[in-house]
Scaffold this active site. Sequence first.
Site, PDB file in Angstrom:
ATOM      1  N   ASP A 206      11.849   3.695   3.300  1.00 45.33           N
ATOM      2  CA  ASP A 206      11.230   3.431   2.073  1.00 45.33           C
ATOM      3  C   ASP A 206      10.564   2.166   1.583  1.00 45.33           C
ATOM      4  O   ASP A 206      11.271   1.294   2.041  1.00 45.33           O
ATOM      5  CB  ASP A 206      12.394   4.069   0.754  1.00 45.33           C
ATOM      6  CG  ASP A 206      11.806   3.992  -0.390  1.00 45.33           C
ATOM      7  OD1 ASP A 206      10.886   4.898  -0.869  1.00 45.33           O
ATOM      8  OD2 ASP A 206      12.182   3.281  -1.391  1.00 45.33           O
ATOM      9  N   GLU A 276       6.940   3.488   4.947  1.00 43.97           N
ATOM     10  CA  GLU A 276       6.005   3.731   3.740  1.00 43.97           C
ATOM     11  C   GLU A 276       5.582   2.546   3.481  1.00 43.97           C
ATOM     12  O   GLU A 276       6.375   1.418   3.365  1.00 43.97           O
ATOM     13  CB  GLU A 276       6.870   4.286   2.609  1.00 43.97           C
ATOM     14  CG  GLU A 276       6.021   4.339   1.409  1.00 43.97           C
ATOM     15  CD  GLU A 276       6.778   4.447   0.131  1.00 43.97           C
ATOM     16  OE1 GLU A 276       6.519   5.270  -0.857  1.00 43.97           O
ATOM     17  OE2 GLU A 276       7.969   4.145   0.106  1.00 43.97           O
TER      18      GLU A 276
END
Length: 547
Positions: A206, A276
């Site tokens: 993330d 990401e």
Amino acid sequence: MAISKTSAADWWRGAVIYQVYPRSFQDTTGDGIGDLKGVTQRLSHIASLGVDAIWLSPFFKSPMADMGYDVSDYCDVDPMFGSLADFDDMLAEAHGLGLKVIIDQVISHTSDQHPWFKESRSSRDNDKADWYVWAEPKKDGTAPNNWLSVFGGPAWEWDGVRRQYYMHNFLTSQPDLNFHNPDVQEALLETMRFWLDRGVDGFRLDTANYYFHDAKIRDNPPHEPDSDEAGLDAPDVNPYGMQAHRYDKTQPENVGFLKRVRALLDSYEGRTAVGEVGDGARSLKTVAEYTSGGDKLHMCYTFDLLGPDFSASYIRKCVEGFQKAVTDGWVCWAFSNHDVERHVSRFIDAPEERERVARLAATLLSTLRGTICLYQGEELGLPEAELAFEDLRDPYGIRFWPAFKGRDGCRTPMPWQVDAPHAGFSAGRPWLPVPVEHARLAADTQEKVPGSVLNHYRDTLAFRKAHPALLDGEMAFVKSNQDVLAFTRQKGAETLLFVFNLTREKVEFAPPSSMTLGETVAVPGFGGRVADGTVELAPLDMACVRL
């Protein structure tokens, strides 16, 4: 040059990953929240699609201020999702079905309830005093600099005990870890090792470019529309987009940590990491840096295809931009995830186009060069759910309502059975409502219907696997003076021409004189054809031709 699969370690290259948002997938306890046993119960559905892996959004212990993206214990399961034994059962079942398991790693920040932060904020001289980003106030008591939070407001929160500010890129309850401290890096790598030893096949990282901050705490400059720092990673109602985020993320030190992550993964067999990257216009440059050389991340994904533009020119621009920027890295493409409006709602011009656009988007995504990620429910053609303000749970949407409705509209529960309470998701009241429109699209209503969106996904992924050129073959665009997306995929003796009409008008595509069209290859759900040396396409249609 395309890199062919040569070993099981390369399983991720060209793979299809299915994202599971556990709290909205299947509830087995009746509390209205999905759980790990529910994921296990529905793994057969995922396997039936023909995907290679699942990505589980966070299920770790958390106060759930940001739906689990605020972790208080990286090495345990939150009781709302079950137990470590439930995770182990799910992992074993997935592996038994031939599915790899990737789990989220939210390591740029923790919850303010994490023991590390509780100790860090207790004084300025404890063992973890420097584990988070602390800074002195300006002389007038204001924040150390002008950095902003993605979720609105300053990226700094005052702590009365330490009499300092701490940094938070997201909620105030999500303090940022200080990656400049080597002890922090070691601790996080150990949490990854915990899950690798348990048997997970990889990680989704993330906000992978948010780990480091500028050690000098310098102000960000204003956003300049034509600079390589332009581009909005937040809705335009959010002042976050008014800055060029030069110093609060994407720092050069990040590369060294990603190399450490890769070294850890390489010490195990066949593991992978996908990062990401939210970095505005410089995202592709960042992806190139993070995936090149074979010693950092295996692949990254950006927000490029997560916006509203479904035109041929835009998709070509994004893919060509990646090809030019990333010469030896790898990308993961997606049209939807848990943070954006569902793509059929973004892409359609009218409600009656929903199924057609859902099929066309699935086919287009499946023919791009790269790994692809599907988000739960897109295989049913689910549109974005329209929710009332009182139903919202997303702090982002609550903060910016009504100009921005947040992310709950793409996070509503999966509809499994049309006639069951709450569409078969839960026996109790779900944490978010199940729209009637979604219940009508439940999996059991589509299961045995030829050509349904669900069966189209199965057929399309089978088509992808039947053609090695689509997994890791070369990709080259073909010029056209029309709004048509045309490209070739080639591997070995197989060369396929794909032509997509993303408009609402009939088109005829005339290939270059140097290209000789062969037989039409049947593609599930579409009827484009070749006549007199041209490719004829109906509105929202596509064709595949062998060269």
